[in-house]
Design a protein around this motif. Structure first.
Motif, short mmCIF file in Angstrom:
data_model
loop_
_atom_site.label_atom_id
_atom_site.label_comp_id
_atom_site.label_asym_id
_atom_site.label_seq_id
_atom_site.Cartn_x
_atom_site.Cartn_y
_atom_site.Cartn_z
N GLY A 125 0.85 -1.07 -0.03
CA GLY A 125 -0.02 -0.09 0.13
C GLY A 125 1.40 1.22 -0.43
N PHE A 126 1.40 1.31 1.05
CA PHE A 126 3.17 2.45 0.95
C PHE A 126 3.71 2.38 -0.56
CE2 PHE A 126 7.24 3.15 1.88
CZ PHE A 126 7.00 4.84 2.16
N TRP A 127 4.10 1.47 -0.55
CA TRP A 127 4.93 1.45 -2.33
C TRP A 127 4.10 1.94 -3.26
CZ3 TRP A 127 9.24 0.64 -3.93
CH2 TRP A 127 9.93 0.90 -5.15
N LEU A 128 2.75 1.64 -3.73
CA LEU A 128 2.14 1.59 -5.16
C LEU A 128 1.86 4.02 -4.08
CD1 LEU A 128 -0.07 -1.01 -5.37
CD2 LEU A 128 2.30 -0.04 -6.26
N LYS A 129 1.30 4.06 -3.39
CA LYS A 129 0.83 5.45 -2.71
C LYS A 129 1.73 6.36 -2.57
CE LYS A 129 -2.86 7.64 -1.88
NZ LYS A 129 -4.00 7.59 -2.35
N HIS A 130 3.19 5.91 -2.24
CA HIS A 130 3.79 6.86 -2.55
C HIS A 130 5.48 6.92 -2.89
CE1 HIS A 130 2.24 8.89 1.02
NE2 HIS A 130 1.34 7.63 1.45
N CYS A 131 5.73 5.85 -3.26
CA CYS A 131 7.15 5.27 -4.26
C CYS A 131 6.51 5.10 -6.30
CB CYS A 131 7.63 4.96 -3.67
SG CYS A 131 7.65 4.63 -1.72
N CYS A 132 4.89 4.82 -6.24
CA CYS A 132 5.06 4.75 -7.85
C CYS A 132 4.85 5.58 -8.37
CB CYS A 132 4.52 3.46 -7.77
SG CYS A 132 5.21 1.95 -6.92
N VAL A 133 3.97 5.75 -9.60
CA VAL A 133 3.92 6.14 -10.56
C VAL A 133 2.59 5.39 -11.52
CG1 VAL A 133 3.30 8.29 -10.83
CG2 VAL A 133 4.69 7.09 -12.90
N CYS A 134 1.48 5.05 -11.70
CA CYS A 134 0.61 4.21 -12.28
C CYS A 134 0.61 4.68 -13.09
CB CYS A 134 -0.61 4.24 -11.72
SG CYS A 134 -1.87 2.91 -12.83
N VAL A 135 1.19 3.99 -15.02
CA VAL A 135 1.09 4.56 -16.01
C VAL A 135 0.04 3.04 -16.59
CG1 VAL A 135 3.26 5.05 -15.95
CG2 VAL A 135 3.57 2.79 -16.68
N TYR A 136 -0.24 2.41 -16.48
CA TYR A 136 -1.44 1.74 -17.12
C TYR A 136 -2.50 0.98 -16.03
CZ TYR A 136 -3.48 -3.02 -19.36
OH TYR A 136 -4.66 -3.01 -20.21
N GLY A 137 -3.78 0.60 -16.86
CA GLY A 137 -4.37 -0.50 -15.76
C GLY A 137 -5.61 0.49 -14.49
N ASP A 138 -5.59 0.09 -13.77
CA ASP A 138 -6.54 0.35 -12.90
C ASP A 138 -5.79 0.72 -11.63
OD1 ASP A 138 -8.22 0.46 -10.62
OD2 ASP A 138 -9.22 -1.84 -9.83
N ASP A 139 -5.50 1.78 -11.20
CA ASP A 139 -4.54 2.17 -10.42
C ASP A 139 -5.19 1.91 -8.38
OD1 ASP A 139 -2.65 3.61 -8.37
OD2 ASP A 139 -3.27 5.31 -9.89
N LEU A 140 -3.86 1.20 -8.20
CA LEU A 140 -4.23 0.27 -6.79
C LEU A 140 -4.06 1.63 -5.96
CD1 LEU A 140 -3.24 -3.32 -7.36
CD2 LEU A 140 -6.12 -2.25 -7.62
#
Length: 256
Positions: A112-127
């Motif tokens: 949860g932390f990784w996707l929320k604060h360290c990543c940006v979504c470039v395809y699909g449903d942004d979890l």
């Protein structure tokens, strides 16, 4: 009072010399991975701070189901082709996750932390939209390093086995970066500052552990690609790496 961290903003476009690489990778993944749910970019490319010839392409792939051996082989070939075709990047670093792993409440402080604060979504449903912003905590630092002893053992075994200089330098670079980020995780709950680069991570760590300045400088030598004798690298992993593991255990016993 502890304040919530801000989410990593998703850029409308990446740096021109890297945008085409991301587009190329996503195109191939969409075509070759039937169960692909979403794709995320982290690191310097996501922050628009990438340097040609020095930066990795850090990718997290989320799939609906576990990948088959043949699908893993296809992905390996995609990664290899992208690395050879685009000299702007040093390597493609891929993390494979299944959707249920990301949404598992037990993994919220990690994925949860990784996707929320360290990543940006470039395809699909942004979890990442499933999670609110996190506050700095020991739970996050601990969760991001729950497999540290196993990773160090894997790196140690691979470094001992490799006979190809380019592979050796790549392994040294990766384990050094992992150790620096693990050091930062030891102090994240105390600093309250979200480090988004390896330099920031080292700076935050040394604020609380200045006595380890020489060890951090040696790790940055490996990150830079400088060739260091294998015996010295293994000693550093056994010595400073074990200190990191022991310090995690010490803080866990204290904070619980």
């Amino acid at each position: 009072m502890t304040r919530a961290l801000t989410a990593l903003d998703c850029p409308s476009t990446f740096q021109p010399m890297f945008e085409q690489i991301v587009d190329d990778l996503v195109h191939q993944l969409k075509r070759c991975v039937p169960d692909l749910h979403s794709v995320y970019i982290a690191g310097s490319i996501a922050r628009l701070e990438a340097v040609p010839g020095r930066s990795d392409l850090n990718v997290t792939l989320v799939t609906a189901h576990a990948l088959t051996p043949s699908e893993h082989a296809i992905l390996d070939s995609i990664v290899s082709r992208v690395e050879h075709q685009w000299p702007q990047i040093v390597a493609v670093q891929v993390t494979f996750l299944m959707k249920h792993e990301v949404l598992d409440i037990a993994a919220i402080f990690k994925w949860g932390f990784w996707l929320k604060h360290c990543c940006v979504c470039v395809y699909g449903d942004d979890l990442s939209s499933r999670f609110g912003c996190f506050e700095p905590s020991w739970e996050i630092g601990k969760s991001m390093n729950d497999d540290l002893p196993m990773q160090l053992n894997d790196y140690r075994r691979n470094i001992m086995a490799t006979r190809v200089v380019s592979h050796y330098l790549s392994l040294c670079r990766d384990v050094a970066k992992k150790m620096i980020w693990s050091c930062y995780s030891l102090v994240f709950h105390r600093s309250g500052i979200l480090a988004l680069s390896i330099d920031q991570a080292a700076e935050q760590f040394l604020t609380f552990y200045p006595q380890h300045k020489v060890a951090i400088e040696r790790l940055f030598m490996l990150v830079s690609g400088q060739q260091v004798p294998k015996k010295a690298v293994l000693f550093m992993m056994n010595d400073f790496g074990q200190w990191i593991v022991t310090e995690f255990d010490k803080i866990e016993r204290k904070i619980g």
